[in-house]
Scaffold this active site. Structure first.
Site, PDB file in Angstrom:
ATOM      1  N   LYS A  19       0.894  -1.301  -0.195  1.00  0.00           N
ATOM      2  CA  LYS A  19      -0.036  -0.020  -0.048  1.00  0.00           C
ATOM      3  C   LYS A  19       0.835   1.392   0.010  1.00  0.00           C
ATOM      4  CE  LYS A  19       1.062   0.944   4.431  1.00  0.00           C
ATOM      5  NZ  LYS A  19       1.536   2.084   5.014  1.00  0.00           N
ATOM      6  N   ASP A 147      -2.451  -2.386   9.708  1.00  0.00           N
ATOM      7  CA  ASP A 147      -2.687  -2.115   8.324  1.00  0.00           C
ATOM      8  C   ASP A 147      -3.154  -3.563   7.673  1.00  0.00           C
ATOM      9  OD1 ASP A 147      -1.559   0.323   8.054  1.00  0.00           O
ATOM     10  OD2 ASP A 147       0.497  -0.346   7.788  1.00  0.00           O
TER      11      ASP A 147
END
Length: 312
Positions: A19, A147
């Site tokens: 990401k 995350d």
């Protein structure tokens, strides 16, 4: 073996993306030592691959182009923790042998370990025939790390709280990025500590951090419009300045990328990977060549892409 239902397989493969934080606002230091954040995540086409195979106990081994020799293979490894948490949830009495092919830089601010955990959840859910739905997997993911839920969901999303409270964000079209890797990683706790120290030292000169940060509305507008130029103007990361203090060479990387045609660059997460936003595929290719010529490891990716998925 598994106490769940469904057809079991002897080996299952899954992948999950890294990401980029296109926006990362960090709140004030709290009494428990943590910070609330407000972040806009975008999953990009740089993947971790996990193969899960039947085994009597839990193990993990690594391969791939990213140096991984120092990674733990014990019970503290995030992928092992993910498999064990899922086994407890599904009342599985066997273990799993995980083989992880790493492509996301380690300690690079791109959530590679979280991607490993997310892909492990998807692969083991299938391997053990548990048939747990996405919401059940997300519950486990939230227990593992900030995350991990996003690596499971993918796409573009707003993360609040510790970053694990997700809400999907509309993102039109495709964004072109070039990632510049550093020669060594940064410790996330070290970067947060440097941010706290800076804020304390300059408390008289800078506005105090908000307890509950928010994502800039211009970021959401740019994502909805699919407008790379508008997004470039609103890239922001509160951890960028402390990352630059800990690794000063990143300033030169940012300057080089923006001088070589990037719309803008930003340190992703706690760094030290620098993500450069480009206005087209052609300009991304040109930037990748320029950075590679300067002896930097540069990778071209696109976003958004889906989260953790099985591979046939």
């Amino acid at each position: 073996m598994a106490q769940g239902i469904g057809t079991q397989r002897s080996a299952v493969r899954a992948k999950a993306p890294g990401k980029i934080n296109v926006h990362l606002g960090v709140g004030a230091l709290q009494d428990d030592g943590y910070h609330d954040v407000a972040t806009a995540y975008q999953a990009v086409s740089l993947y971790e691959f996990v193969e899960a195979s039947e085994a009597p106990d839990f193990s993990v081994r690594f391969s791939g182009p990213v140096p991984h020799e120092h990674l733990s293979t014990g019970a503290d490894n995030l992928a092992i923790r993910a498999a064990m948490a899922l086994a407890r949830r599904g009342r599985v009495t066997s273990g799993v042998a995980l083989s992880i092919e790493k492509h996301v830089p380690i300690a690079g601010g791109m959530g590679g370990g979280s991607a490993d955990a997310a892909a492990t959840l998807v692969a083991c859910n299938e391997l053990w025939g548990l048939q747990l739905g996405r919401e059940a997997l997300h519950e486990i993911a939230r227990e593992l790390g900030a995350d991990v839920p996003f690596a499971l969901a993918g796409g573009t999303a707003i993360g609040t709280g510790r970053g694990d409270q997700l809400s999907p964000a509309l993102a039109k079209g495709q964004f072109h990025w070039v990632l510049a890797y550093a020669d060594a990683g940064l410790s996330t706790p070290d970067v947060y500590r440097a941010l706290d120290e800076h804020r304390a030292l300059h408390a008289a000169d800078i506005a105090p951090a908000h307890d509950v940060p928010t994502v800039d509305a211009r970021v959401l507008q740019a994502l909805r419009a699919g407008d790379a130029g508008m997004l470039a103007e609103s890239l922001q990361n509160d951890l960028q300045a402390p990352a630059l203090r800990l690794k000063p060479r990143l300033a030169g990387t940012l300057e080089l990328g923006e001088r070589s045609g990037a719309l803008a660059g930003v340190v992703s997460g706690s760094g030290p990977t620098v993500a450069f936003l480009c206005d087209s595929l052609e300009s991304a290719i040109e930037l990748q060549i320029s950075l590679s010529t300067a002896q930097l490891v540069a990778v071209k990716v696109t976003g958004p892409v889906p989260g953790a998925r099985l591979i046939d």
